[in-house]
Design a protein around this motif. Structure first.
Motif, mmCIF file in Angstrom:
data_model
loop_
_atom_site.group_PDB
_atom_site.id
_atom_site.type_symbol
_atom_site.label_atom_id
_atom_site.label_comp_id
_atom_site.label_asym_id
_atom_site.label_seq_id
_atom_site.Cartn_x
_atom_site.Cartn_y
_atom_site.Cartn_z
ATOM 1 N N ASN A 139 0.675 -1.359 -0.299
ATOM 2 C CA ASN A 139 -0.002 -0.098 0.118
ATOM 3 C C ASN A 139 0.879 1.058 -0.546
ATOM 4 N N CYS A 140 2.694 0.939 0.505
ATOM 5 C CA CYS A 140 2.846 2.337 -0.004
ATOM 6 C C CYS A 140 4.071 1.628 -0.275
ATOM 7 N N PHE A 141 3.549 1.273 -1.737
ATOM 8 C CA PHE A 141 4.945 0.964 -3.283
ATOM 9 C C PHE A 141 5.701 2.116 -3.152
ATOM 10 N N VAL A 142 6.538 1.680 -2.956
ATOM 11 C CA VAL A 142 7.626 2.702 -3.254
ATOM 12 C C VAL A 142 7.621 3.703 -4.530
ATOM 13 N N PHE A 143 7.262 3.757 -5.275
ATOM 14 C CA PHE A 143 7.718 4.625 -6.081
ATOM 15 C C PHE A 143 6.560 5.626 -5.937
ATOM 16 N N ALA A 144 5.682 5.097 -5.130
ATOM 17 C CA ALA A 144 3.866 6.304 -5.130
ATOM 18 C C ALA A 144 3.461 6.492 -3.879
ATOM 19 N N ALA A 145 4.374 6.051 -2.971
ATOM 20 C CA ALA A 145 4.379 6.555 -1.102
ATOM 21 C C ALA A 145 5.349 7.808 -0.735
ATOM 22 N N PRO A 146 4.502 8.410 0.137
ATOM 23 C CA PRO A 146 5.248 9.621 1.054
ATOM 24 C C PRO A 146 7.229 9.333 0.989
ATOM 25 N N SER A 147 7.898 10.214 1.027
ATOM 26 C CA SER A 147 9.132 9.812 1.688
ATOM 27 C C SER A 147 9.080 10.252 3.078
ATOM 28 N N LEU A 148 10.061 9.438 3.838
ATOM 29 C CA LEU A 148 9.582 9.723 5.510
ATOM 30 C C LEU A 148 10.225 11.147 5.399
ATOM 31 N N GLU A 149 10.626 12.141 5.070
ATOM 32 C CA GLU A 149 11.042 13.987 4.619
ATOM 33 C C GLU A 149 8.650 13.916 4.850
ATOM 34 N N VAL A 150 8.225 13.898 3.540
ATOM 35 C CA VAL A 150 7.202 14.181 3.449
ATOM 36 C C VAL A 150 6.314 14.064 5.045
ATOM 37 N N LEU A 151 6.525 12.207 5.616
ATOM 38 C CA LEU A 151 5.763 11.558 5.922
ATOM 39 C C LEU A 151 5.531 12.158 7.223
ATOM 40 N N GLU A 152 7.011 12.645 7.451
ATOM 41 C CA GLU A 152 7.341 13.420 9.431
ATOM 42 C C GLU A 152 6.462 14.931 9.526
ATOM 43 N N GLY A 153 5.988 15.921 7.958
ATOM 44 C CA GLY A 153 5.493 16.687 8.553
ATOM 45 C C GLY A 153 4.106 16.564 8.236
ATOM 46 N N ILE A 154 3.673 15.171 7.516
ATOM 47 C CA ILE A 154 2.043 15.047 8.189
ATOM 48 C C ILE A 154 1.526 14.591 9.373
ATOM 49 N N ASN A 155 2.723 13.284 9.784
ATOM 50 C CA ASN A 155 2.053 12.556 11.187
ATOM 51 C C ASN A 155 4.075 12.263 11.698
ATOM 52 N N PRO A 156 4.545 12.765 12.643
ATOM 53 C CA PRO A 156 5.569 12.385 12.856
ATOM 54 C C PRO A 156 5.524 11.239 13.858
ATOM 55 N N ALA A 157 4.218 10.391 13.909
ATOM 56 C CA ALA A 157 4.056 9.453 14.781
ATOM 57 C C ALA A 157 4.219 7.993 13.468
ATOM 58 N N PHE A 158 4.099 8.450 12.227
ATOM 59 C CA PHE A 158 4.245 7.446 11.888
ATOM 60 C C PHE A 158 5.673 7.496 10.713
ATOM 61 N N ALA A 159 5.925 8.381 11.181
ATOM 62 C CA ALA A 159 7.456 8.211 10.495
ATOM 63 C C ALA A 159 8.435 7.550 11.597
ATOM 64 N N ALA A 160 7.592 7.571 12.408
ATOM 65 C CA ALA A 160 8.666 6.868 13.356
ATOM 66 C C ALA A 160 8.374 5.099 13.755
ATOM 67 N N ASN A 161 7.272 4.781 13.074
ATOM 68 C CA ASN A 161 7.195 3.525 12.225
ATOM 69 C C ASN A 161 8.400 2.812 11.931
ATOM 70 N N PRO A 162 8.348 1.848 12.836
ATOM 71 C CA PRO A 162 9.722 0.721 12.110
ATOM 72 C C PRO A 162 9.600 0.743 10.970
ATOM 73 N N LEU A 163 8.153 0.074 10.586
ATOM 74 C CA LEU A 163 7.939 -0.134 8.932
ATOM 75 C C LEU A 163 7.929 0.257 7.965
ATOM 76 N N ALA A 164 7.898 2.149 8.441
ATOM 77 C CA ALA A 164 7.778 3.086 7.613
ATOM 78 C C ALA A 164 9.262 3.199 7.534
ATOM 79 N N LEU A 165 10.243 3.402 8.540
ATOM 80 C CA LEU A 165 11.902 2.825 8.827
ATOM 81 C C LEU A 165 12.490 2.819 8.300
ATOM 82 N N ALA A 166 11.781 1.232 8.021
ATOM 83 C CA ALA A 166 12.490 0.053 7.232
ATOM 84 C C ALA A 166 12.359 0.295 5.780
ATOM 85 N N LEU A 167 11.167 0.385 4.620
ATOM 86 C CA LEU A 167 9.925 0.128 3.528
ATOM 87 C C LEU A 167 10.278 1.410 2.725
ATOM 88 N N LEU A 168 10.008 2.809 3.278
ATOM 89 C CA LEU A 168 9.423 3.865 2.827
ATOM 90 C C LEU A 168 10.788 4.566 2.432
#
Length: 926
Positions: A605-634
């Protein structure tokens, strides 16, 4: 057709190794045919590059030594003195006859054989000096304009039909995914950050990406394929070899022109024309040429849309100034635009674990064309594949004779732009699309204007060379400096469509028939339709080098060559996400325990070519950006610098036991710069987006011989090329991975033969054996060791991609008169290659027991035939031709279809070369 032998051709066929002086001059020079003829003391003809001073024949003192002798140079000592005097007298006579200036320019076009049936001399510039190809200690295949025409070579994609060690294939798009290989070594394309291991040069100017060189071969004088590392003289990114394309120069004393028109199957229409006009006789000349080629595609998708079509326009203009003693200036400008549709892939097999019925999709999952039938019928499952491009450039070459040598300066500027609109899921489903495609535009929500997902590459180069002789011809020296600047600006977007979640669920999770589909559920009931990311990549590169190349004449029979080049490379690379919408990805990260697919739910669902970058995700929701799966896959944005420098060098010994044979041995240390993986997946998981520079150590021994009174030639080369930090790009089906493999190696031999069998019959054969492989210890095998890369470890023990063990090229031409004014010819070439791998990886990662299906392309033979009739003076000709006449299906690149099939059961697809083509061509010259 065999035209009358011109005086220029007679000069081009002069013998080698003539070593005498005219008593009243330190050297004898003949300004002739667009170059100086200077038979040096040693091996080369000494034709000085760039000195086109037609009509200005003169004798003058010089730092060089040598004289012009007749063809029958094998003579007694007394006869040689007499011949020497006759040559001097003839030179004075030639200098007084301005009409001789109408002769041709320096050319590798095979001169018609003389009455003795001897083979023509071919002049090349592989050593940055003009030499007889038989007299230089380098493995070179020189292909004249006539040879290209008769072999049906319209652009560089077909050069392999006349050069067995050369291979070219396109992966994904022709403008961005073209890979060139020599001796089995090349760098896989489809990533703008990767540079080719085979450098492409147009009139001495380096073209930074192979896709820039895909325009038609128009008004070409010759093409040289230089095999093995060429970095000392040709500079950056020639660790496997170089492709040197030379166009015809303007002629200062003659009005001439040509026109060709071709019609063939797939509604091929190809028109070329050119004219040469002296503006001021002996001083200024103009040359213009243009080409237009249009051809329907030969691969057809399910909606009838065609791929592998060609639509190109090329224009080139030149002006040549002869400034007398102040030198000579050549300025070239060219413009090319195209709207090729390339390239649909043909499915070799589908995954066996798929189930689409459960999710309301067609049972075939949008893949109705699969397997041998699809390959035979050239049927794909793709849709829109548009890659319109535009490129233009200007270059200048200035040559002047100085008291201490010849000075050459070459400068260029080029601008290349391509836009993409691709339905890249390779199925009939509506899963995802790249760029400003019709599918993406229909959804709305994105602003594609005014940029419209372009890739733009701007570059400039400057090279300064000074070449001369010392010690009475005992040293032929060359020094130089080179600078290049390149700016890459690339914007890519990928949009998820309304069948993305159901299509991926059917392709990967068919055993989980949860409704409406597993991915929708893991996203908390959020639909992915319309999710997209627009990413921008930039790279600015600078390269500076100084170099020298020196030939020492130790004895009359032994030369030693020493070449050095210091290269300093720097690149600034960055990735920034500029826009996007990520509803399904955010829903999955917010789902918590509801994401029952865990890693799979986030990765898809966060297909890498259509996913938010961690930097963008940090601006949307810092908790999401800290998710270990987000850190590993985005994806992670980056802004970094790559720097490297290297000393490139070559050592060569050349021995001449007789005038017609040379033996040589060489060692070359080469280098290809590292850089950035310009892709959203480059920094996933904290990976370094940079890859290291590639180095090569190459050993070669060879022989070149002319036998049977120059009626036949045979060239042999044995080579061993050892590469370290070999650069590899692999598409895993979900991301592009760029990495270095510690070791790769290519070992083999080449044999080239050519013979004039009779006055009208000639033949050539070339055999290449190449063992190009990843050694069994090519990379770290211990998963716990630092630097372990599972993809690199998987390659160990496999052969390199698209590197057949055996390649054989055979060609023959028969020419004969059929009346006082008419001639005809029959010409044919055949290329055989043994089986080869077509994928990057040979098996599933670290699973040699699970080879990837469709990897092996079987051995094959492709035959091209041509017959023609025309005037004996070459003023007109009519030809019929066929290429790949037996309609062989040849696959060039095989990959895993994205998001389709599981471990050991991947869906696989391949790109293919042209099927049988045939047509008729009309030519005229004046």
């Amino acid at each position: 057709m065999k035209a009358a032998i011109t005086e220029a051709e007679e000069i081009a066929r002069l013998p080698k190794h003539v070593r005498f002086k005219i008593a009243s001059f330190s050297t004898f020079r003949l300004r002739r045919c667009g170059y100086f003829v200077t038979h040096k003391k040693k091996s080369n003809l000494g034709l000085r590059l760039g000195e086109t001073t037609e009509g200005s024949h003169s004798l003058a003192p010089s730092h060089q030594s040598g004289v012009l002798l007749r063809e029958d140079w094998r003579m007694s000592k007394v006869q040689r003195v007499n011949g020497f005097l006759r040559a001097g007298i003839s030179a004075v006579a030639l200098a007084a006859v301005p009409s001789i200036a109408a002769a041709q320019e320096q050319s590798s076009e095979p001169a018609a054989s003389d009455d003795s049936g001897q083979l023509p001399t071919i002049i090349v510039s592989a050593t940055r000096r003009a030499n007889d190809v038989q007299d230089i200690p380098i493995a070179v295949t020189a292909i004249s304009a006539q040879q290209l025409e008769r072999a049906g070579v319209a652009d560089i994609t077909a050069i392999d039909s006349v050069a067995p060690s050369f291979n070219l294939n396109s992966f994904g798009t022709s403008t961005g995914g073209t890979t060139l290989r020599i001796r089995g070594v090349g760098t896989t394309g489809n990533n703008t950050g990767l540079e080719s291991a085979v450098g492409v040069f147009l009139d001495g100017v380096y073209l930074s990406r192979p896709g820039i060189a895909l325009s038609d071969l128009l008004d070409v004088e010759r093409v040289e394929v230089l095999r093995g590392p060429q970095g000392t003289l040709f500079g950056r990114n020639t660790s496997a070899g170089a492709l040197d394309i030379r166009t015809r120069k303007p002629q200062l004393n003659i009005v001439e022109g040509f026109a060709n028109a071709t019609y063939g199957n797939f509604d091929l229409i190809n028109v070329q024309a050119g004219i040469n006009v002296p503006v001021v006789t002996d001083k200024i000349a103009l040359r213009f040429a243009g080409a237009a080629r249009d051809r329907d595609g030969y691969v057809e998708g399910p909606t009838g849309i065609e791929s592998n079509s060609i639509e190109r326009l090329l224009l080139r203009g030149q002006v040549l100034f002869d400034l007398g003693s102040a030198g000579q200036l050549r300025i070239i400008g060219d413009y090319t635009e195209g709207d090729d549709s390339c390239c649909h892939a043909i499915w070799i097999r589908d995954g066996s674990t798929v189930d689409f019925d459960a999710f309301g999709l067609p049972a075939n999952g949008g893949a109705s064309n699969v397997g041998e039938d699809a390959l035979d019928d050239l049927k794909s499952n793709d849709g829109q594949f548009d890659t319109p491009f535009e490129t233009w450039g200007v270059s200048a070459e200035y040559n002047v004779d100085m008291p201490f040598g010849e000075l050459t300066y070459v400068a260029s500027y080029r601008d290349f732009e391509v836009r993409t609109a691709l339905e890249t899921d390779y199925t009939q489903l509506r899963m995802f699309t790249a760029g400003a495609s019709n599918q993406a535009r229909a959804l709305g929500g994105q602003n594609f204007e005014p940029l419209n997902n372009p890739t733009r590459i701007k570059s400039t180069t400057h090279e300064l060379r000074l070449q001369g002789e010392a010690f009475d011809g005992g040293l032929d020296w060359l020094i130089g400096a080179y600078y290049s600047w390149e700016k890459i600006e690339e914007q890519k977007s990928l949009t998820l469509l309304d069948q993305f979640q159901s299509g991926v669920s059917g392709g990967l999770f068919g055993a989980l028939p949860l409704q409406p589909n597993p991915l929708f559920l893991t996203a908390g009931g959020v639909d992915a339709t319309g999710d997209f990311a627009s990413n921008r990549y930039e790279q600015t590169g600078k390269s500076f080098s100084i170099f020298t190349h020196n030939v020492f004449s130790v004895t009359d029979q032994l030369d030693l060559t020493v070449g050095l080049r210091y290269v300093d490379e720097s690149k600034d690379g960055s990735f920034t996400q500029v826009d996007g919408e990520y509803d399904a990805c955010l829903g999955t990260l917010n789902a918590g325990a509801g994401n029952f697919l865990g890693v799979g739910g986030v990765a898809l669902n966060c297909f890498v070519f259509a996913a938010p970058s961690l930097e963008v995700l940090e601006g949307i929701n810092p908790a999401f950006a800290a998710n270990p799966l987000a850190l590993a896959l985005l994806p992670r944005e980056f802004d970094d610098t790559f720097e490297d420098d290297e000393l490139i060098y070559t050592l060569n010994a050349t021995f001449r036991p007789s005038e017609d044979i040379i033996f040589y041995g060489s060692f070359t240390h080469g280098f290809k710069s590292g850089g950035f993986n310009l892709d959203a997946s480059a920094g996933v998981g904290g990976a370094d987006p940079r890859f290291a520079s590639e180095e090569v150590d190459a050993y070669e021994i060879g022989m070149k011989a002319e036998v049977l009174d120059r009626r036949a030639r045979i060239n042999i080369a044995l080579f061993d090329t050892i590469l370290s930090d070999f650069q590899v790009l692999d598409f895993t089906g979900v991301q592009f991975q760029t990495f270095n493999v510690d070791k790769a190696r290519s070992t083999g031999f080449e044999v080239e033969g050519q013979a004039q069998l009779s006055d009208g019959l000639s033949a050539n054969v070339a055999v290449t054996y190449t063992d190009a492989r990843y050694p069994s210890d090519c990379a770290e095998q211990d998963p716990t060791a630092a630097g372990f890369n599972p993809n690199a470890a998987t390659l160990c023990g496999a052969s390199l991609t698209n590197a057949p063990d055996w390649t054989v090229v055979f060609g023959s031409t028969y020419e004969a008169p059929i009346s006082d004014r008419l001639e005809f010819f029959l010409s044919g070439t055949a290329r055989y290659e043994s089986s080869r791998r077509t994928s990057t990886l040979p098996s599933e990662v670290l699973r040699p027991d699970l080879p990837l299906p469709g990897d092996i392309q079987d051995g094959n033979v492709r035959v091209n035939l041509r017959a023609g009739i025309g005037a004996d003076d070459g003023s007109w000709a009519l030809e019929i031709w066929g290429n790949n006449v037996f309609d062989e299906r040849v696959r060039t690149g095989t990959f895993t279809v994205p998001l389709r099939g599981a471990l050991g059961n991947r869906a696989r697809a391949s790109f293919v070369q042209d099927p049988a083509t045939y047509g008729v061509t009309v030519r005229t010259r004046f």
